[in-house]
Design a protein around this motif. Structure first.
Motif: not given
Length: 166
Positions: A129-135, A99
């Protein structure tokens, strides 16, 4: 003609994004004749590699608003062994961030300031733009236009070293 110059690229990557950026920078640097480029994982790089290089690219993901632990370990293992022995050498940084990336860039800048290195470019930050645990944990694919920016930085760094600009 001057002796061959050398560029050391030290990187760490858990999900592949930073590695792609570092490899693109290496490809750009290798396009310049008169330079050798060494791409080393942070766990494999040390003080001798730093002392042997004319310039540096440091590449890291931003983990928890900081450089990766592996890159920090490289700096910890190398810092005092090269202190006051590499003053004035040029460097740049590549940051792969979910981010922001600016805290990791500032951390590298503080370390480089202590080593009295000369920045030759603003930190190149690629935001995934990876914001979730999975991403965050998923393998990354860096867009071609971002890789071109990394390649251009590597090429500019190599050209500047070879021409003696920095």
């Amino acid at each position: 003609m001057n002796a061959t110059k050398s560029l050391l690229i030290v990187y760490h990557s858990m999900t592949g994004g930073t590695r792609q950026m570092a490899e693109a920078a290496r490809a750009g640097a290798q396009a310049e004749s008169g330079i050798t480029v060494e791409l080393l994982h942070a766990s494999q790089a040390g003080a001798d590699d730093v002392l042997a290089a004319d310039g540096f690219l440091f590449a890291t993901p931003e983990n928890l608003a900081a450089i990766s632990g592996q890159l920090k370990d490289f700096f910890d293992r190398s810092y005092y062994a090269v202190l006051d022995r590499i003053n004035g050498r040029p460097y740049a940084s590549l940051i792969c961030a979910g981010s922001d990336g600016h805290n990791a860039a500032r951390q590298i800048e503080r370390i480089a300031t202590g080593w009295r290195l000369k920045p030759i470019a603003e930190p190149l930050i690629v935001c995934t733009h990876a914001q979730t645990t999975q991403a965050i944990l998923a393998p990354k694919h860096i867009d071609a236009d971002e890789l071109e920016r990394c390649q251009a930085l590597g090429e500019a760094m190599a050209t500047g070293l070879v021409l003696g600009v920095f």
